[in-house]
Design a protein around this motif. Structure first.
Motif, PDB file in Angstrom:
ATOM      1  N   VAL A 292      58.193  40.234  28.749  1.00 24.11           N
ATOM      2  CA  VAL A 292      57.680  38.892  29.017  1.00 24.11           C
ATOM      3  C   VAL A 292      56.801  38.880  30.260  1.00 24.11           C
ATOM      4  O   VAL A 292      55.676  38.369  30.260  1.00 24.11           O
ATOM      5  N   ASN A 293      57.302  39.466  31.338  1.00 19.81           N
ATOM      6  CA  ASN A 293      56.565  39.429  32.597  1.00 19.81           C
ATOM      7  C   ASN A 293      55.303  40.279  32.551  1.00 19.81           C
ATOM      8  O   ASN A 293      54.298  39.945  33.186  1.00 19.81           O
ATOM      9  N   ALA A 294      55.341  41.385  31.806  1.00 25.99           N
ATOM     10  CA  ALA A 294      54.146  42.222  31.705  1.00 25.99           C
ATOM     11  C   ALA A 294      52.995  41.442  31.083  1.00 25.99           C
ATOM     12  O   ALA A 294      51.844  41.520  31.554  1.00 25.99           O
ATOM     13  N   ILE A 295      53.272  40.676  30.043  1.00 24.26           N
ATOM     14  CA  ILE A 295      52.217  39.886  29.398  1.00 24.26           C
ATOM     15  C   ILE A 295      51.744  38.765  30.317  1.00 24.26           C
ATOM     16  O   ILE A 295      50.540  38.593  30.545  1.00 24.26           O
ATOM     17  N   LEU A 296      52.671  38.013  30.853  1.00 19.11           N
ATOM     18  CA  LEU A 296      52.291  36.865  31.682  1.00 19.11           C
ATOM     19  C   LEU A 296      51.608  37.289  32.981  1.00 19.11           C
ATOM     20  O   LEU A 296      50.747  36.565  33.493  1.00 19.11           O
ATOM     21  N   ASP A 297      51.969  38.453  33.506  1.00 16.57           N
ATOM     22  CA  ASP A 297      51.388  38.924  34.767  1.00 16.57           C
ATOM     23  C   ASP A 297      50.206  39.860  34.568  1.00 16.57           C
ATOM     24  O   ASP A 297      49.622  40.354  35.535  1.00 16.57           O
ATOM     25  N   GLY A 298      49.877  40.155  33.301  1.00 18.30           N
ATOM     26  CA  GLY A 298      48.712  40.983  33.013  1.00 18.30           C
ATOM     27  C   GLY A 298      48.856  42.433  33.411  1.00 18.30           C
ATOM     28  O   GLY A 298      47.888  43.073  33.841  1.00 18.30           O
ATOM     29  N   ARG A 299      50.054  42.992  33.264  1.00 14.74           N
ATOM     30  CA  ARG A 299      50.254  44.394  33.609  1.00 14.74           C
ATOM     31  C   ARG A 299      50.781  45.157  32.395  1.00 14.74           C
ATOM     32  O   ARG A 299      51.147  44.579  31.380  1.00 14.74           O
ATOM     33  N   ARG A 300      50.804  46.466  32.529  1.00 12.48           N
ATOM     34  CA  ARG A 300      51.287  47.330  31.461  1.00 12.48           C
ATOM     35  C   ARG A 300      52.811  47.228  31.359  1.00 12.48           C
ATOM     36  O   ARG A 300      53.502  47.211  32.376  1.00 12.48           O
ATOM     37  N   PRO A 301      53.370  47.173  30.139  1.00 13.62           N
ATOM     38  CA  PRO A 301      54.831  47.178  30.005  1.00 13.62           C
ATOM     39  C   PRO A 301      55.413  48.541  30.367  1.00 13.62           C
ATOM     40  O   PRO A 301      54.684  49.528  30.483  1.00 13.62           O
ATOM     41  N   ALA A 302      56.717  48.598  30.522  1.00 13.69           N
ATOM     42  CA  ALA A 302      57.380  49.851  30.927  1.00 13.69           C
ATOM     43  C   ALA A 302      57.045  50.986  29.971  1.00 13.69           C
ATOM     44  O   ALA A 302      56.846  52.128  30.388  1.00 13.69           O
ATOM     45  N   THR A 303      56.994  50.700  28.691  1.00 15.59           N
ATOM     46  CA  THR A 303      56.647  51.708  27.676  1.00 15.59           C
ATOM     47  C   THR A 303      55.674  51.070  26.701  1.00 15.59           C
ATOM     48  O   THR A 303      56.057  50.186  25.944  1.00 15.59           O
ATOM     49  N   ASP A 304      54.413  51.496  26.717  1.00  9.70           N
ATOM     50  CA  ASP A 304      53.454  50.915  25.787  1.00  9.70           C
ATOM     51  C   ASP A 304      53.388  51.747  24.507  1.00  9.70           C
ATOM     52  O   ASP A 304      54.137  52.717  24.329  1.00  9.70           O
ATOM     53  N   ALA A 305      52.481  51.387  23.600  1.00  7.66           N
ATOM     54  CA  ALA A 305      52.431  52.036  22.289  1.00  7.66           C
ATOM     55  C   ALA A 305      52.045  53.506  22.384  1.00  7.66           C
ATOM     56  O   ALA A 305      52.481  54.312  21.558  1.00  7.66           O
ATOM     57  N   ARG A 306      51.232  53.872  23.368  1.00  8.08           N
ATOM     58  CA  ARG A 306      50.871  55.293  23.494  1.00  8.08           C
ATOM     59  C   ARG A 306      52.099  56.100  23.913  1.00  8.08           C
ATOM     60  O   ARG A 306      52.371  57.172  23.361  1.00  8.08           O
ATOM     61  N   ASP A 307      52.848  55.588  24.875  1.00  5.98           N
ATOM     62  CA  ASP A 307      54.074  56.268  25.298  1.00  5.98           C
ATOM     63  C   ASP A 307      55.109  56.291  24.179  1.00  5.98           C
ATOM     64  O   ASP A 307      55.679  57.341  23.852  1.00  5.98           O
ATOM     65  N   GLY A 308      55.376  55.124  23.616  1.00  9.00           N
ATOM     66  CA  GLY A 308      56.366  55.058  22.547  1.00  9.00           C
ATOM     67  C   GLY A 308      55.932  55.838  21.323  1.00  9.00           C
ATOM     68  O   GLY A 308      56.752  56.450  20.631  1.00  9.00           O
ATOM     69  N   GLY A 309      54.621  55.844  21.057  1.00 13.12           N
ATOM     70  CA  GLY A 309      54.101  56.604  19.933  1.00 13.12           C
ATOM     71  C   GLY A 309      54.248  58.094  20.127  1.00 13.12           C
ATOM     72  O   GLY A 309      54.616  58.824  19.194  1.00 13.12           O
ATOM     73  N   ASN A 310      53.964  58.576  21.333  1.00 14.19           N
ATOM     74  CA  ASN A 310      54.104  60.013  21.595  1.00 14.19           C
ATOM     75  C   ASN A 310      55.556  60.463  21.514  1.00 14.19           C
ATOM     76  O   ASN A 310      55.843  61.585  21.074  1.00 14.19           O
ATOM     77  N   THR A 311      56.486  59.601  21.909  1.00 15.63           N
ATOM     78  CA  THR A 311      57.899  59.938  21.734  1.00 15.63           C
ATOM     79  C   THR A 311      58.244  60.025  20.249  1.00 15.63           C
ATOM     80  O   THR A 311      58.891  60.981  19.797  1.00 15.63           O
ATOM     81  N   ALA A 312      57.808  59.040  19.471  1.00 10.48           N
ATOM     82  CA  ALA A 312      58.100  59.058  18.032  1.00 10.48           C
ATOM     83  C   ALA A 312      57.445  60.260  17.351  1.00 10.48           C
ATOM     84  O   ALA A 312      58.056  60.904  16.488  1.00 10.48           O
ATOM     85  N   ILE A 313      56.215  60.583  17.739  1.00  5.99           N
ATOM     86  CA  ILE A 313      55.520  61.733  17.159  1.00  5.99           C
ATOM     87  C   ILE A 313      56.292  63.021  17.444  1.00  5.99           C
ATOM     88  O   ILE A 313      56.457  63.878  16.567  1.00  5.99           O
ATOM     89  N   ALA A 314      56.768  63.174  18.674  1.00  2.77           N
ATOM     90  CA  ALA A 314      57.527  64.376  19.028  1.00  2.77           C
ATOM     91  C   ALA A 314      58.839  64.460  18.254  1.00  2.77           C
ATOM     92  O   ALA A 314      59.279  65.550  17.858  1.00  2.77           O
ATOM     93  N   ILE A 315      59.481  63.315  18.012  1.00  3.52           N
ATOM     94  CA  ILE A 315      60.708  63.276  17.214  1.00  3.52           C
ATOM     95  C   ILE A 315      60.410  63.657  15.764  1.00  3.52           C
ATOM     96  O   ILE A 315      61.130  64.456  15.137  1.00  3.52           O
ATOM     97  N   ILE A 316      59.353  63.088  15.203  1.00  2.10           N
ATOM     98  CA  ILE A 316      58.964  63.397  13.825  1.00  2.10           C
ATOM     99  C   ILE A 316      58.663  64.886  13.689  1.00  2.10           C
ATOM    100  O   ILE A 316      59.076  65.535  12.715  1.00  2.10           O
ATOM    101  N   CYS A 317      57.969  65.455  14.674  1.00  4.17           N
ATOM    102  CA  CYS A 317      57.671  66.891  14.637  1.00  4.17           C
ATOM    103  C   CYS A 317      58.945  67.721  14.725  1.00  4.17           C
ATOM    104  O   CYS A 317      59.035  68.800  14.120  1.00  4.17           O
TER     105      CYS A 317
END
Length: 333
Positions: A292-317
């Protein structure tokens, strides 16, 4: 966004995870839960109790006009469909981990985030917890020296009752790794960067031969600097080992080591020093607050799609390496 306006959020999926998030959004001082979605119409009463409009189609949720963000808590295999529908409709998105179950879907979500500039957060909840943030600080300080080996695990007991076991259906074989080992692997990625290669072995049905949902994988990841990391995952452990032992997160360095939340260093006579208090559970309060605060304050969330995506990609591999019996190069984004 202006600081005085609350974030208007909809929750898609009102199972155990989604209902918890719905309650938290409804109570958050900077958010309004305006809608909720689930295929089970009997969950409409729960949505109404929180003041949320109830729908049964996540595509209809995505098209709502008076809505800023969609929080996705559906089965893993349809995370991507619901997330992309929301992003393409101009909504910020929170996606429960794992972000997606195919490399193609991971890439599609990352591309959509980059194209739109919207905030897309992934539910790697441990990044918001004090212990693991403290580990990050120590690693970044260089106090461990050269980290040559690391490990983490997700060994829990989803068969502790007939009710829990019934939820682990045939399609969830190896889910202890595919879904839940994202927790320790994401932390190791956070501390060390993206691994580049993985080898793995696994089995299914050994601990619980009568249950097709029982599966175990042990994967060895390699980083570009030569560091090796072991990650394991199963739902068939006879007790909730990982919850009680800080997910086994350990990093071994040339100067000092961190073992399950304790710093071990020659500077302290190699006596373990607790880095921060560890809570076995991982409530979602901090995660909701960050999104919530990341959106309202205009900052990056703790884990964005690139981070979360790279984790999922590594798990899939890791799963691909187990199935093929060969080392797999990880196509990081």
């Amino acid at each position: 966004m202006n600081d005085y306006r609350k974030l208007r959020v909809a929750v898609v999926g009102l199972g155990g995870n989604g209902s918890s998030f719905a309650r938290l959004y409804s109570k958050h001082p900077r958010a309004d839960l305006v809608a909720a979605c689930d295929l089970r119409k009997e969950r409409s009463d729960f949505a109404s109790s929180l003041g949320a409009t109830f729908l049964t189609d996540y595509r209809e949720i995505a098209e709502l006009e008076d809505l800023d963000a969609v929080s996705v808590h559906l089965p893993d295999r349809i995370h991507a469909d619901a997330a992309l529908a929301a992003i393409n409709a101009g909504k910020h998105v929170f996606i429960e981990k794992p972000m997606a179950t195919t490399i193609e879907d991971c890439n599609a979500i990352i591309d959509a985030m980059d194209r739109t500039g919207l905030s897309v957060a992934v539910g790697q909840v441990l990044r918001t917890k004090n212990l693991y943030k403290r580990v990050k600080e120590v690693v970044d300080s260089g106090a461990l020296g050269t980290i040559y080996y690391c490990e983490g695990d997700y060994m829990v007991h989803e068969f502790s009752s007939a009710e829990k076991a019934a939820k682990v259906g045939p399609t969830y074989s190896l889910q202890g790794f595919a879904c839940s080992a994202t927790h320790p692997l994401d932390l190791l990625r956070w501390y060390l960067g993206n691994p580049v290669e993985v080898k793995a072995m696994g089995n299914a049905g050994m601990a619980y031969p009568s249950h097709p949902g029982d599966g175990f994988i042990a994967a060895l990841y390699r980083w570009s600097n030569g560091c090796i990391g072991r990650v394991t995952g199963t739902w068939a452990c006879s007790y909730d080992h990982s919850y009680k032992n800080a997910y086994g997160i350990s990093l071994f360095g040339s100067e000092a080591s961190i073992v399950r939340g304790y710093l071990i260093s020659p500077d302290t006579g190699n006596e373990p020093v607790e880095l921060a208090g560890h809570t076995p559970a991982h409530p979602y309060d901090d995660e909701v607050d960050d999104f919530v605060n990341a959106i309202l304050d205009g900052r990056r969330p703790a884990t964005d799609a690139r981070d979360g995506g790279n984790t999922a990609i590594a798990i899939i591999c890791g799963i691909q390496a187990m199935e093929s019996g060969s080392a797999i190069a990880i196509p990081n984004r």
